[in-house]
Design an enzyme around this catalytic site. Structure first.
Site, mmCIF file in Angstrom:
data_model
loop_
_atom_site.group_PDB
_atom_site.id
_atom_site.type_symbol
_atom_site.label_atom_id
_atom_site.label_comp_id
_atom_site.label_asym_id
_atom_site.label_seq_id
_atom_site.Cartn_x
_atom_site.Cartn_y
_atom_site.Cartn_z
ATOM 1 N N GLU A 1 0.860 -1.192 0.000
ATOM 2 C CA GLU A 1 0.000 0.000 0.000
ATOM 3 C C GLU A 1 0.894 1.239 0.000
ATOM 4 O O GLU A 1 0.949 1.991 0.983
ATOM 5 C CB GLU A 1 -0.937 0.004 1.212
ATOM 6 C CG GLU A 1 -2.001 -1.083 1.185
ATOM 7 C CD GLU A 1 -2.875 -1.091 2.442
ATOM 8 O OE1 GLU A 1 -2.511 -0.415 3.436
ATOM 9 O OE2 GLU A 1 -3.927 -1.761 2.427
ATOM 10 N N GLU B 1 -6.579 -7.962 -0.349
ATOM 11 C CA GLU B 1 -7.041 -7.872 1.037
ATOM 12 C C GLU B 1 -8.515 -7.489 1.057
ATOM 13 O O GLU B 1 -8.939 -6.567 0.348
ATOM 14 C CB GLU B 1 -6.231 -6.842 1.833
ATOM 15 C CG GLU B 1 -4.785 -7.206 2.082
ATOM 16 C CD GLU B 1 -4.062 -6.188 2.958
ATOM 17 O OE1 GLU B 1 -4.760 -5.410 3.658
ATOM 18 O OE2 GLU B 1 -2.825 -6.153 2.928
#
Length: 395
Positions: free
Chosen positions: A209, A331
Protein backbone atom coordinates in the site's frame (compact mmCIF):
# COMPACT_ATOMS: atom_id res chain seq x y z
CA UNK A 1 -4.20 -6.39 11.12
CA UNK A 2 -2.34 -4.55 13.82
CA UNK A 3 -1.25 -1.83 11.42
CA UNK A 4 -4.88 -1.31 10.46
CA UNK A 5 -5.68 -0.47 14.06
CA UNK A 6 -3.37 2.50 14.14
CA UNK A 7 -3.76 3.61 10.56
CA UNK A 8 -7.48 3.60 9.95
CA UNK A 9 -9.40 3.72 13.16
CA UNK A 10 -10.41 7.15 14.39
CA UNK A 11 -13.36 9.36 13.57
CA UNK A 12 -11.23 12.42 12.95
CA UNK A 13 -9.48 10.60 10.12
CA UNK A 14 -12.86 9.78 8.59
CA UNK A 15 -13.77 13.46 8.57
CA UNK A 16 -10.43 14.40 7.04
CA UNK A 17 -10.82 11.70 4.39
CA UNK A 18 -14.27 12.95 3.45
CA UNK A 19 -13.12 16.53 3.06
CA UNK A 20 -9.96 15.55 1.20
CA UNK A 21 -11.90 13.35 -1.20
CA UNK A 22 -13.99 16.36 -2.21
CA UNK A 23 -10.83 18.46 -2.59
CA UNK A 24 -9.13 15.80 -4.71
CA UNK A 25 -12.19 15.52 -6.94
CA UNK A 26 -12.47 19.26 -7.48
CA UNK A 27 -8.77 19.85 -7.97
CA UNK A 28 -8.12 16.86 -10.23
CA UNK A 29 -10.11 18.39 -13.08
CA UNK A 30 -7.27 20.72 -13.90
CA UNK A 31 -4.37 18.37 -13.22
CA UNK A 32 -1.73 17.61 -15.78
CA UNK A 33 -0.53 14.06 -16.24
CA UNK A 34 3.03 15.21 -16.70
CA UNK A 35 5.37 15.23 -13.74
CA UNK A 36 9.06 14.55 -13.64
CA UNK A 37 10.25 11.03 -12.89
CA UNK A 38 13.41 10.03 -11.10
CA UNK A 39 15.98 9.60 -13.84
CA UNK A 40 19.19 9.03 -11.86
CA UNK A 41 20.60 5.68 -13.03
CA UNK A 42 20.97 2.93 -10.45
CA UNK A 43 24.73 2.48 -9.90
CA UNK A 44 24.56 -1.31 -10.12
CA UNK A 45 28.21 -1.72 -9.18
CA UNK A 46 27.39 -0.20 -5.78
CA UNK A 47 24.41 -2.48 -5.18
CA UNK A 48 25.94 -5.93 -5.36
CA UNK A 49 25.52 -7.71 -2.03
CA UNK A 50 25.99 -11.45 -1.87
CA UNK A 51 23.30 -12.96 -4.10
CA UNK A 52 22.64 -16.51 -2.94
CA UNK A 53 20.16 -18.78 -4.69
CA UNK A 54 17.94 -21.03 -2.61
CA UNK A 55 18.69 -24.74 -2.55
CA UNK A 56 15.55 -26.50 -3.72
CA UNK A 57 14.10 -29.95 -4.28
CA UNK A 58 13.69 -30.08 -8.05
CA UNK A 59 10.80 -32.54 -7.74
CA UNK A 60 8.66 -30.20 -5.62
CA UNK A 61 5.61 -28.44 -7.05
CA UNK A 62 6.55 -24.88 -7.93
CA UNK A 63 10.14 -25.66 -8.87
CA UNK A 64 11.43 -25.83 -12.41
CA UNK A 65 11.03 -23.90 -15.63
CA UNK A 66 8.20 -21.39 -15.62
CA UNK A 67 5.43 -21.85 -18.16
CA UNK A 68 4.96 -18.96 -20.57
CA UNK A 69 1.28 -18.38 -19.80
CA UNK A 70 -0.67 -15.13 -19.61
CA UNK A 71 -1.46 -13.45 -16.32
CA UNK A 72 -5.17 -14.03 -16.98
CA UNK A 73 -4.45 -17.75 -17.30
CA UNK A 74 -2.45 -17.74 -14.07
CA UNK A 75 -5.10 -15.88 -12.07
CA UNK A 76 -7.77 -18.26 -13.37
CA UNK A 77 -5.71 -21.15 -11.96
CA UNK A 78 -4.97 -19.63 -8.57
CA UNK A 79 -8.17 -19.89 -6.58
CA UNK A 80 -9.40 -18.08 -3.48
CA UNK A 81 -6.67 -16.96 -1.08
CA UNK A 82 -5.77 -16.37 2.56
CA UNK A 83 -3.29 -13.89 4.07
CA UNK A 84 -0.67 -14.89 6.65
CA UNK A 85 -1.07 -11.44 8.19
CA UNK A 86 0.76 -10.05 11.22
CA UNK A 87 3.61 -12.54 10.93
CA UNK A 88 6.51 -11.74 8.61
CA UNK A 89 5.05 -8.25 8.17
CA UNK A 90 5.51 -7.37 11.87
CA UNK A 91 7.54 -4.17 12.21
CA UNK A 92 10.13 -5.75 14.49
CA UNK A 93 12.81 -8.41 14.43
CA UNK A 94 10.50 -10.46 16.66
CA UNK A 95 7.80 -11.72 14.34
CA UNK A 96 5.63 -12.78 17.30
CA UNK A 97 5.28 -9.19 18.54
CA UNK A 98 1.70 -8.88 17.25
CA UNK A 99 0.38 -11.97 19.00
CA UNK A 100 0.78 -14.77 16.49
CA UNK A 101 3.11 -17.76 16.79
CA UNK A 102 5.92 -18.09 14.28
CA UNK A 103 4.57 -19.39 10.95
CA UNK A 104 4.78 -23.16 10.66
CA UNK A 105 3.72 -26.10 8.50
CA UNK A 106 0.66 -26.94 10.61
CA UNK A 107 -0.83 -23.50 9.94
CA UNK A 108 -0.35 -23.70 6.19
CA UNK A 109 -1.60 -27.30 6.06
CA UNK A 110 -4.79 -26.33 7.93
CA UNK A 111 -5.47 -23.39 5.63
CA UNK A 112 -4.98 -25.59 2.59
CA UNK A 113 -7.17 -28.35 4.01
CA UNK A 114 -9.99 -25.84 4.44
CA UNK A 115 -9.84 -25.21 0.70
CA UNK A 116 -7.85 -22.00 0.26
CA UNK A 117 -5.75 -22.29 -2.89
CA UNK A 118 -3.58 -19.16 -2.74
CA UNK A 119 -1.29 -18.15 0.12
CA UNK A 120 -0.28 -14.50 0.42
CA UNK A 121 2.70 -13.91 2.70
CA UNK A 122 3.06 -10.24 3.63
CA UNK A 123 6.72 -9.46 4.31
CA UNK A 124 8.30 -6.42 5.93
CA UNK A 125 12.00 -6.26 5.07
CA UNK A 126 13.21 -3.20 7.00
CA UNK A 127 14.28 -5.01 10.19
CA UNK A 128 16.17 -7.68 8.24
CA UNK A 129 17.85 -5.55 5.58
CA UNK A 130 20.73 -3.12 5.90
CA UNK A 131 19.65 0.49 5.46
CA UNK A 132 22.88 1.37 3.65
CA UNK A 133 24.32 0.17 0.35
CA UNK A 134 24.49 -2.56 -0.74
CA UNK A 135 21.31 -3.08 1.32
CA UNK A 136 22.06 -6.70 2.23
CA UNK A 137 19.09 -8.86 3.28
CA UNK A 138 19.83 -11.30 6.10
CA UNK A 139 20.15 -14.75 4.58
CA UNK A 140 18.43 -16.45 7.50
CA UNK A 141 15.38 -14.24 6.90
CA UNK A 142 15.15 -15.36 3.29
CA UNK A 143 15.52 -18.95 4.49
CA UNK A 144 12.64 -18.52 6.98
CA UNK A 145 10.39 -17.11 4.27
CA UNK A 146 11.40 -19.93 1.92
CA UNK A 147 10.20 -22.55 4.40
CA UNK A 148 6.69 -21.09 4.45
CA UNK A 149 6.64 -20.72 0.66
CA UNK A 150 7.61 -24.38 0.41
CA UNK A 151 4.83 -25.42 2.80
CA UNK A 152 2.37 -23.66 0.50
CA UNK A 153 3.81 -25.25 -2.62
CA UNK A 154 3.77 -28.69 -0.99
CA UNK A 155 0.02 -28.15 -0.66
CA UNK A 156 -0.23 -27.31 -4.39
CA UNK A 157 -0.98 -23.66 -3.57
CA UNK A 158 0.10 -20.56 -5.44
CA UNK A 159 2.12 -18.25 -3.19
CA UNK A 160 2.54 -14.47 -3.17
CA UNK A 161 5.26 -12.58 -1.30
CA UNK A 162 5.36 -8.81 -1.09
CA UNK A 163 7.00 -5.71 0.37
CA UNK A 164 4.54 -4.78 3.12
CA UNK A 165 5.10 -2.35 6.01
CA UNK A 166 8.26 -0.76 4.60
CA UNK A 167 6.51 2.61 4.53
CA UNK A 168 9.03 4.48 6.66
CA UNK A 169 11.87 4.22 4.14
CA UNK A 170 9.92 3.73 0.89
CA UNK A 171 8.04 7.02 1.05
CA UNK A 172 7.05 8.55 -2.30
CA UNK A 173 8.57 11.98 -1.71
CA UNK A 174 11.17 13.70 -3.94
CA UNK A 175 13.88 14.12 -1.30
CA UNK A 176 14.05 10.35 -0.70
CA UNK A 177 13.27 9.00 -4.15
CA UNK A 178 16.80 8.43 -5.46
CA UNK A 179 17.87 6.40 -2.42
CA UNK A 180 14.55 4.53 -2.27
CA UNK A 181 15.01 3.48 -5.88
CA UNK A 182 18.49 2.16 -5.08
CA UNK A 183 17.26 0.18 -2.10
CA UNK A 184 14.26 -1.23 -3.97
CA UNK A 185 16.51 -2.24 -6.85
CA UNK A 186 18.84 -4.08 -4.49
CA UNK A 187 16.04 -5.68 -2.47
CA UNK A 188 14.19 -7.12 -5.44
CA UNK A 189 17.44 -8.17 -7.14
CA UNK A 190 18.30 -10.22 -4.05
CA UNK A 191 14.81 -11.68 -3.61
CA UNK A 192 14.44 -12.53 -7.31
CA UNK A 193 17.88 -14.13 -7.41
CA UNK A 194 17.23 -16.20 -4.29
CA UNK A 195 13.92 -17.55 -5.61
CA UNK A 196 14.98 -17.84 -9.26
CA UNK A 197 14.38 -21.60 -9.37
CA UNK A 198 10.72 -21.17 -8.39
CA UNK A 199 8.33 -21.12 -11.33
CA UNK A 200 5.08 -19.23 -11.96
CA UNK A 201 3.52 -20.69 -8.79
CA UNK A 202 5.44 -17.98 -6.89
CA UNK A 203 4.29 -14.41 -7.53
CA UNK A 204 6.08 -11.24 -6.42
CA UNK A 205 3.95 -8.28 -5.29
CA UNK A 206 6.45 -5.46 -5.52
CA UNK A 207 4.72 -3.08 -3.07
CA UNK A 208 1.71 -3.34 -0.76
CA UNK A 209 0.00 0.00 0.00
CA UNK A 210 2.59 2.60 -1.08
CA UNK A 211 1.64 6.05 0.15
CA UNK A 212 2.58 9.01 2.32
CA UNK A 213 1.14 8.36 5.76
CA UNK A 214 -1.00 10.87 7.64
CA UNK A 215 -1.71 13.26 4.78
CA UNK A 216 -5.33 14.17 3.96
CA UNK A 217 -5.20 12.17 0.73
CA UNK A 218 -3.61 9.07 2.29
CA UNK A 219 -6.59 6.81 1.50
CA UNK A 220 -8.25 8.78 -1.30
CA UNK A 221 -5.75 8.50 -4.13
CA UNK A 222 -2.80 10.54 -2.93
CA UNK A 223 -1.12 13.43 -4.74
CA UNK A 224 -0.14 13.65 -8.39
CA UNK A 225 3.52 14.00 -7.42
CA UNK A 226 3.34 11.03 -5.06
CA UNK A 227 1.57 8.82 -7.58
CA UNK A 228 4.23 9.50 -10.19
CA UNK A 229 7.04 8.71 -7.75
CA UNK A 230 5.29 5.43 -6.88
CA UNK A 231 5.13 4.64 -10.59
CA UNK A 232 8.89 5.12 -10.70
CA UNK A 233 9.38 2.83 -7.67
CA UNK A 234 7.26 0.16 -9.36
CA UNK A 235 9.30 0.40 -12.56
CA UNK A 236 12.59 0.16 -10.63
CA UNK A 237 11.34 -2.99 -8.87
CA UNK A 238 10.03 -4.64 -12.03
CA UNK A 239 13.23 -3.82 -13.93
CA UNK A 240 15.36 -5.29 -11.14
CA UNK A 241 13.37 -8.54 -11.11
CA UNK A 242 13.39 -8.94 -14.88
CA UNK A 243 17.14 -8.26 -15.08
CA UNK A 244 17.90 -11.39 -13.03
CA UNK A 245 16.69 -13.54 -15.93
CA UNK A 246 15.68 -17.19 -15.85
CA UNK A 247 12.21 -17.73 -14.45
CA UNK A 248 12.12 -14.09 -13.37
CA UNK A 249 11.96 -13.02 -17.00
CA UNK A 250 8.53 -14.71 -17.15
CA UNK A 251 7.43 -14.31 -13.52
CA UNK A 252 4.02 -12.77 -12.92
CA UNK A 253 4.23 -9.62 -10.83
CA UNK A 254 1.59 -7.71 -8.89
CA UNK A 255 1.67 -3.92 -8.70
CA UNK A 256 -0.64 -1.68 -6.63
CA UNK A 257 -2.17 1.71 -7.11
CA UNK A 258 -1.45 4.41 -4.52
CA UNK A 259 -2.32 2.68 -1.22
CA UNK A 260 -3.81 -0.17 -3.29
CA UNK A 261 -6.83 2.11 -3.48
CA UNK A 262 -9.78 1.72 -5.83
CA UNK A 263 -10.39 5.48 -5.94
CA UNK A 264 -10.48 6.98 -9.46
CA UNK A 265 -7.36 9.12 -8.86
CA UNK A 266 -5.39 6.10 -7.66
CA UNK A 267 -6.49 3.78 -10.46
CA UNK A 268 -6.15 6.36 -13.24
CA UNK A 269 -2.74 7.39 -11.95
CA UNK A 270 -1.14 3.94 -12.16
CA UNK A 271 1.32 3.39 -15.03
CA UNK A 272 2.20 -0.19 -15.99
CA UNK A 273 6.02 -0.45 -16.05
CA UNK A 274 7.21 -0.95 -19.64
CA UNK A 275 3.70 -2.10 -20.51
CA UNK A 276 4.93 -5.45 -19.15
CA UNK A 277 2.56 -8.24 -20.27
CA UNK A 278 2.89 -10.25 -17.03
CA UNK A 279 1.58 -7.61 -14.63
CA UNK A 280 -1.42 -8.20 -12.34
CA UNK A 281 -3.20 -5.26 -10.70
CA UNK A 282 -3.23 -5.42 -6.89
CA UNK A 283 -6.10 -3.67 -5.09
CA UNK A 284 -7.54 -3.76 -1.58
CA UNK A 285 -11.26 -3.24 -1.07
CA UNK A 286 -12.52 -3.17 2.50
CA UNK A 287 -15.95 -2.03 1.37
CA UNK A 288 -17.89 -0.39 2.82
CA UNK A 289 -15.19 1.09 5.01
CA UNK A 290 -17.19 1.67 8.21
CA UNK A 291 -18.63 -1.83 8.24
CA UNK A 292 -15.81 -3.98 6.89
CA UNK A 293 -12.76 -2.24 8.34
CA UNK A 294 -14.15 -0.41 11.37
CA UNK A 295 -16.75 -2.99 12.39
CA UNK A 296 -19.56 -0.47 12.72
CA UNK A 297 -23.23 -1.16 12.05
CA UNK A 298 -24.68 -3.97 10.00
CA UNK A 299 -24.68 -4.88 6.32
CA UNK A 300 -27.11 -6.55 3.96
CA UNK A 301 -29.73 -4.12 2.67
CA UNK A 302 -30.56 -3.92 -1.02
CA UNK A 303 -28.61 -0.65 -1.19
CA UNK A 304 -25.61 -2.22 0.56
CA UNK A 305 -25.52 -4.97 -2.05
CA UNK A 306 -25.97 -2.54 -4.94
CA UNK A 307 -23.10 -0.40 -3.65
CA UNK A 308 -20.74 -3.39 -3.39
CA UNK A 309 -21.71 -4.57 -6.87
CA UNK A 310 -20.95 -1.07 -8.15
CA UNK A 311 -17.51 -1.19 -6.48
CA UNK A 312 -16.69 -4.46 -8.23
CA UNK A 313 -18.12 -3.24 -11.55
CA UNK A 314 -15.91 -0.14 -11.35
CA UNK A 315 -12.80 -2.25 -10.80
CA UNK A 316 -13.66 -4.73 -13.54
CA UNK A 317 -14.50 -2.03 -16.09
CA UNK A 318 -11.25 -0.12 -15.52
CA UNK A 319 -8.79 -3.00 -15.46
CA UNK A 320 -10.23 -6.13 -17.05
CA UNK A 321 -12.40 -4.52 -19.73
CA UNK A 322 -10.50 -1.34 -20.62
CA UNK A 323 -6.88 -2.10 -19.71
CA UNK A 324 -6.98 -5.87 -20.32
CA UNK A 325 -5.25 -6.59 -17.00
CA UNK A 326 -6.25 -9.23 -14.41
CA UNK A 327 -6.98 -8.08 -10.87
CA UNK A 328 -6.30 -9.60 -7.46
CA UNK A 329 -8.14 -8.14 -4.49
CA UNK A 330 -5.27 -8.90 -2.17
CA UNK A 331 -7.04 -7.87 1.04
CA UNK A 332 -10.64 -7.83 2.23
CA UNK A 333 -12.15 -8.76 5.58
CA UNK A 334 -14.60 -8.00 8.35
CA UNK A 335 -13.85 -7.42 12.03
CA UNK A 336 -14.50 -10.04 14.69
CA UNK A 337 -16.71 -7.50 16.50
CA UNK A 338 -19.36 -7.97 13.80
CA UNK A 339 -21.94 -10.65 14.55
CA UNK A 340 -20.88 -13.97 13.03
CA UNK A 341 -24.12 -14.29 11.05
CA UNK A 342 -23.55 -10.89 9.45
CA UNK A 343 -19.90 -11.72 8.70
CA UNK A 344 -21.01 -14.88 6.95
CA UNK A 345 -23.69 -13.10 4.92
CA UNK A 346 -21.22 -10.44 3.82
CA UNK A 347 -18.48 -12.99 3.04
CA UNK A 348 -20.83 -15.04 0.86
CA UNK A 349 -21.92 -12.01 -1.14
CA UNK A 350 -18.43 -10.54 -1.44
CA UNK A 351 -16.83 -13.78 -2.62
CA UNK A 352 -19.63 -14.63 -5.05
CA UNK A 353 -19.94 -11.20 -6.67
CA UNK A 354 -16.19 -10.67 -6.96
CA UNK A 355 -15.68 -14.11 -8.48
CA UNK A 356 -18.50 -13.51 -10.96
CA UNK A 357 -16.47 -10.55 -12.23
CA UNK A 358 -13.19 -12.51 -12.42
CA UNK A 359 -11.74 -10.68 -9.40
CA UNK A 360 -9.60 -13.07 -7.35
CA UNK A 361 -10.06 -12.51 -3.61
CA UNK A 362 -7.53 -13.06 -0.83
CA UNK A 363 -8.97 -12.76 2.67
CA UNK A 364 -7.07 -10.66 5.20
CA UNK A 365 -6.52 -12.69 8.39
CA UNK A 366 -4.32 -11.10 11.04
CA UNK A 367 -4.96 -13.61 13.80
CA UNK A 368 -6.42 -10.72 15.82
CA UNK A 369 -9.13 -8.18 15.01
CA UNK A 370 -9.81 -9.79 11.62
CA UNK A 371 -9.15 -13.35 12.69
CA UNK A 372 -10.73 -16.26 10.89
CA UNK A 373 -8.12 -18.87 11.83
CA UNK A 374 -6.59 -19.07 15.32
CA UNK A 375 -2.94 -19.98 14.74
CA UNK A 376 -2.27 -20.71 18.40
CA UNK A 377 -5.00 -23.36 18.68
CA UNK A 378 -5.10 -24.33 14.96
CA UNK A 379 -8.88 -23.86 14.96
CA UNK A 380 -11.25 -21.79 12.83
CA UNK A 381 -13.03 -18.91 14.53
CA UNK A 382 -15.99 -19.68 12.27
CA UNK A 383 -15.85 -22.84 10.19
CA UNK A 384 -19.09 -21.79 8.50
CA UNK A 385 -17.61 -18.47 7.40
CA UNK A 386 -14.50 -20.15 5.99
CA UNK A 387 -16.58 -22.74 4.16
CA UNK A 388 -18.88 -20.01 2.84
CA UNK A 389 -15.95 -18.13 1.33
CA UNK A 390 -14.59 -21.27 -0.34
CA UNK A 391 -18.01 -22.24 -1.71
CA UNK A 392 -18.85 -18.82 -3.13
CA UNK A 393 -15.43 -18.14 -4.64
CA UNK A 394 -15.94 -20.84 -7.26
CA UNK A 395 -17.64 -20.08 -10.58
Amino acid sequence: MKSRIFKKSNNLKLIIIGVSALFVFLSSCGQSNETPTIKDPIPVQDLQPDLPTATVDSSMHGIGEARDITSFELVAEMGVGWNLGNSFDVVSKDKTDWGNPLPNKAIIDAVSEMGFKTLRIPVTWEWNQSAIAPYQIELNYLERIKKIIDYGLENQMHVIIDLHHDNEWAKPIPSLAVNVNKRLHSLWTQVATYFKEYNESLIFEVMNEPRIKNIPQEWTGGTLEGRNIINDYLKTSVDAIRATGGNNAKRHLMIPTWAASTSPDAMNGLVIPNNDPKIIISLHSYFPYLFALEGQGTWGSAQDKADLRAEFDKIRQKWIVEEKRPVILGEWATKKTIAVKNRIEYAAFYAKEATARDLLTILWDDGGDYQLFNRNTLTWTSVEQAETIIKNAVK
